[in-house]
Design a protein around this motif. Structure first.
Motif, PDB file in Angstrom:
ATOM      1  N   PHE A  76     -41.747 -32.172 -33.859  1.00 45.31           N
ATOM      2  CA  PHE A  76     -41.300 -33.275 -34.990  1.00 45.31           C
ATOM      3  C   PHE A  76     -39.894 -33.475 -34.444  1.00 45.31           C
ATOM      4  N   THR A  77     -39.594 -34.885 -34.223  1.00 44.98           N
ATOM      5  CA  THR A  77     -38.236 -35.267 -34.073  1.00 44.98           C
ATOM      6  C   THR A  77     -37.127 -35.172 -35.286  1.00 44.98           C
ATOM      7  N   ASN A  78     -36.459 -33.912 -34.920  1.00 44.74           N
ATOM      8  CA  ASN A  78     -35.779 -33.399 -36.276  1.00 44.74           C
ATOM      9  C   ASN A  78     -34.660 -34.361 -36.561  1.00 44.74           C
ATOM     10  N   PRO A  79     -34.359 -34.382 -37.781  1.00 44.39           N
ATOM     11  CA  PRO A  79     -33.365 -35.357 -38.386  1.00 44.39           C
ATOM     12  C   PRO A  79     -32.020 -35.102 -37.810  1.00 44.39           C
ATOM     13  N   TYR A  80     -31.011 -36.197 -37.352  1.00 43.93           N
ATOM     14  CA  TYR A  80     -29.890 -36.069 -36.976  1.00 43.93           C
ATOM     15  C   TYR A  80     -28.978 -35.873 -38.119  1.00 43.93           C
ATOM     16  N   ALA A 103     -36.239 -40.401 -39.462  1.00 43.01           N
ATOM     17  CA  ALA A 103     -36.783 -39.586 -38.431  1.00 43.01           C
ATOM     18  C   ALA A 103     -38.285 -39.670 -38.265  1.00 43.01           C
ATOM     19  N   ILE A 104     -38.842 -40.055 -39.311  1.00 37.88           N
ATOM     20  CA  ILE A 104     -40.417 -40.308 -39.048  1.00 37.88           C
ATOM     21  C   ILE A 104     -40.502 -41.660 -38.154  1.00 37.88           C
ATOM     22  N   ALA A 105     -39.790 -42.686 -38.504  1.00 39.46           N
ATOM     23  CA  ALA A 105     -40.064 -43.665 -37.593  1.00 39.46           C
ATOM     24  C   ALA A 105     -39.722 -43.376 -36.228  1.00 39.46           C
ATOM     25  N   ALA A 107     -31.908 -33.345 -50.103  1.00 35.68           N
ATOM     26  CA  ALA A 107     -30.243 -32.944 -50.496  1.00 35.68           C
ATOM     27  C   ALA A 107     -29.819 -33.484 -48.999  1.00 35.68           C
ATOM     28  N   ASN A 108     -30.371 -33.309 -47.904  1.00 35.87           N
ATOM     29  CA  ASN A 108     -29.834 -33.823 -46.676  1.00 35.87           C
ATOM     30  C   ASN A 108     -30.165 -35.240 -45.892  1.00 35.87           C
ATOM     31  N   HIS A 109     -31.339 -35.549 -46.454  1.00 39.83           N
ATOM     32  CA  HIS A 109     -31.975 -36.760 -45.629  1.00 39.83           C
ATOM     33  C   HIS A 109     -32.551 -37.882 -46.453  1.00 39.83           C
ATOM     34  N   THR A 110     -31.827 -37.761 -47.892  1.00 43.41           N
ATOM     35  CA  THR A 110     -32.098 -38.986 -48.615  1.00 43.41           C
ATOM     36  C   THR A 110     -30.989 -39.494 -49.277  1.00 43.41           C
ATOM     37  N   GLU A 156     -29.372 -42.350 -28.744  1.00 42.32           N
ATOM     38  CA  GLU A 156     -29.926 -43.580 -29.543  1.00 42.32           C
ATOM     39  C   GLU A 156     -29.386 -43.586 -30.811  1.00 42.32           C
ATOM     40  N   PRO A 157     -29.418 -44.783 -31.525  1.00 42.42           N
ATOM     41  CA  PRO A 157     -28.836 -45.126 -32.756  1.00 42.42           C
ATOM     42  C   PRO A 157     -29.736 -44.473 -33.971  1.00 42.42           C
ATOM     43  N   TYR A 158     -29.269 -44.132 -35.025  1.00 45.94           N
ATOM     44  CA  TYR A 158     -30.279 -43.879 -36.208  1.00 45.94           C
ATOM     45  C   TYR A 158     -29.782 -44.273 -37.257  1.00 45.94           C
TER      46      TYR A 158
END
Length: 611
Positions: free
Chosen positions: A5-9, A17-19, A71-74, A135-137
């Motif tokens: 899985f492409t772990n979130p930055y 991250a899902i995209a 908590a960290n990614h929304t 890459e940008p995110y």
């Protein structure tokens, strides 16, 4: 569990991250990605938060949980601190499942402002992300409603031009579609907007559910109490609050962020926010309120809950004569308002009859302080009688009871006549005998003074003083007049000396780091010549003329403080904004409006001079 899985930055939305996972997995159909991540092909992607997190966390592995993703990614932490504890738990359950009621519970459906229909980015962040990660995110802090600036680079956010063609499609940032040019737009509200963006970013990093609406409301009340916006009956001064907020934020600014205030509207956001109602208030408006209170997210966390103007009971009894002295036996405090000073007055009544009062609001150290005793009570009076019967002196009794000597005298006279107790049984023959002895002494010592006569006839003098003072005063030798030694003052020399000293002191006062108002009293006290300035100023013409030139009224003093703040801001190359000048100079809003035109002229003048 997924094979990869492409772990979130850092601060990346889980949506982003899902995209990225969809892109790198090689899936052509988004439904295949949904099946792999959520075991459900009908999940609708949500940019801000999402749903089915329990399944997603299980798929991603042990290093992820529902709480950590939320908590960290929304953007959920932006709203979480201002929700009730019950609502927080309900939302946690929503994101674990299908999330149908999620946005309604958050208040996004009914209470949204400054809605962002697209996805936003900061050009500088995009460059930095590309250099660091290749890459940008999508940053979650850039997607918050009401936030127009990047909190890191203070750069205006831009909307990503690509939109979704399908409800289940995921958008991934691509540099070719992004405008990364450094274009700075002129925005008169930038300073406040950037401040709000930084506070919003802090909200995102608070421990999940460390605050709630219940706790926030109590902290707000404590802060408003410091601004004297809480009445004696513990209610919010809505009109005063409304006027104070209007003085901080312009109508155009509030209108720009869909937060205009109408005092007539019983459901305007300011009243809802301060009345602890169940209606939702957008987090951006909470940040506006924090800005008005001159607080930030960090200080809000440290702020203690409101315990009332005088703290939380029980309160100590401060009756020295009571066996429960300083013990917490008073359960309640009666709060009223002084009609002159408008200060809150707390009245504490103990069962022993002791009643005392003091001004508020109070700190924890003030609980053992008495402002005024309203009633001493029967326990105190009984102790007073007991000490009086032990033949202690008035001062000794006063020390024992912790009061003034005059207070002891006053209350002793209520149950016995001090003068009557001091009188002895008068022997008329003895009285006449002592009178004859005093007269004989006066005749014998023709030029004797009163003091010497008293020393010679001490017993007779005291007896007659107690029992026939009027006769004694009439027959004593006349009082000796004191010889007065007059000294001529050279007022001209004194006038010249005062002028030199005052000029020197005036220069020192102007250079002080902590300014004080320059008045006759302040100068007189500093130089130790206040009495002469108050009583003999007509004999000091040059001094009088100088004082008239350099002394300040309140408005002149306020202007000097503001000028000093503006000069310091210019020296430190800080942006000169009048609301910050008002805060740093400590000027009340009502007074600040009167001097504002003069400050604008000074600001314009000093800015031109510096260029």
């Amino acid at each position: 569990m997924l094979p990869f899985f492409t772990n979130p930055y850092p601060n990346e939305l889980i949506y982003s991250a899902i995209a990225r996972y969809h892109f790198y997995s090689g899936n052509i159909d988004c439904k295949d990605t949904l099946e792999e991540l959520f075991e459900n092909r009908s999940v609708i992607p949500s940019i801000g938060i999402g749903s089915y997190f329990s399944v997603l966390a299980e798929k991603l592995g042990a290093q992820y949980s529902v709480d950590s993703l939320l908590a960290n990614h929304t953007i959920y932490p932006y709203y979480a601190s201002f929700l009730s504890k019950q609502r927080q738990q309900e939302i946690l359950n929503d994101v674990k499942e299908d999330g149908k009621a999620l946005y309604t519970r958050l208040g996004i459906v009914a209470g949204s402002i400054c809605i962002k229909s697209g996805i936003y980015y900061c050009a500088i962040c995009a460059k930095s992300d590309t250099e660091q990660y290749g890459e940008p995110y999508i940053h979650r802090e850039h997607q918050l409603q009401g936030i127009d600036y990047c909190p890191h680079h203070e750069f205006l956010l831009r909307e990503y031009p690509i939109t979704k063609d399908s409800r289940i499609e995921y958008i991934r940032f691509e540099l070719r579609y992004m405008n990364l040019s450094d274009i700075y737009e002129i925005d008169p509200n930038k300073e406040v907007s950037v401040y709000l963006a930084k506070q919003a970013f802090k909200l995102l990093h608070l421990p999940l559910h460390s605050l709630s609406r219940e706790a926030i409301s109590s902290k707000y009340k404590a802060l408003m109490r410091k601004h004297k916006l809480i009445t004696a009956s513990n209610r919010v001064r809505q009109h005063g609050l409304y006027q104070a907020v209007k003085n901080i934020f312009s109508h155009d600014f509030l209108k720009c962020y869909e937060s205009e205030l109408n005092e007539e509207d019983e459901y305007n956001w300011l009243k809802i926010l301060t009345r602890n109602m169940k209606r939702h208030v957008h987090p951006f408006r909470h940040l506006l309120f924090l800005c008005f209170l001159q607080q930030d997210v960090d200080s809000l966390i440290e702020q203690s809950d409101d315990t009332g103007a005088f703290g939380k009971g029980p309160f100590p009894c401060l009756n020295v004569a009571a066996p429960h002295f300083k013990q917490l036996v008073i359960l309640n405090v009666e709060v009223s308002r002084d009609y002159k000073s408008k200060n809150l007055i707390g009245t504490f009544t103990c069962s022993c009859g002791f009643i005392y009062a003091r001004k508020g609001p109070n700190t924890e150290e003030d609980q053992f302080r008495i402002g005024r005793v309203k009633e001493f009570g029967e326990v105190w009076r009984t102790k007073l009688k007991q000490l009086a019967n032990e033949n202690l002196s008035i001062r000794a009794i006063a020390r024992e009871l912790g009061v003034d000597s005059k207070t002891v005298k006053k209350y002793l006279e209520e149950y016995k006549k001090i003068n009557d107790e001091k009188k002895y049984s008068i022997d008329l023959a003895q009285l006449q005998q002592y009178k004859k002895e005093i007269i004989s002494g006066i005749k014998e010592f023709t030029y004797i003074y009163r003091t010497a006569l008293r020393e010679i006839f001490e017993k007779q003098y005291i007896f007659l003083y107690r029992h026939d003072k009027e006769w004694l005063m009439e027959n004593l030798p006349p009082k000796q007049k004191k010889q007065q030694c007059t000294k001529t003052v050279n007022w001209t020399n004194r006038d010249n000396v005062y002028v030199r000293e005052i000029k020197l002191l005036h220069k020192q006062l102007l250079e002080r780091q902590q300014p004080i108002r320059i008045t006759v009293s302040a100068i007189g006290r500093e130089l130790g010549i206040l009495a002469n300035l108050q009583r003999h100023l007509d004999k000091l013409p040059n001094t009088k003329r100088l004082l008239e030139e350099i002394t300040e009224d309140i408005q002149e003093y306020q202007l000097r403080r503001c000028y000093k703040v503006i000069n310091r801001m210019l020296l430190e190359k800080d942006a000169i904004t009048l609301w910050k000048v008002q805060r740093n100079a400590g000027i009340k809003s009502v007074c600040f409006q009167k001097i504002k035109p003069a400050l604008e002229l000074y600001k314009e003048k000093i800015t031109k001079r510096s260029k």
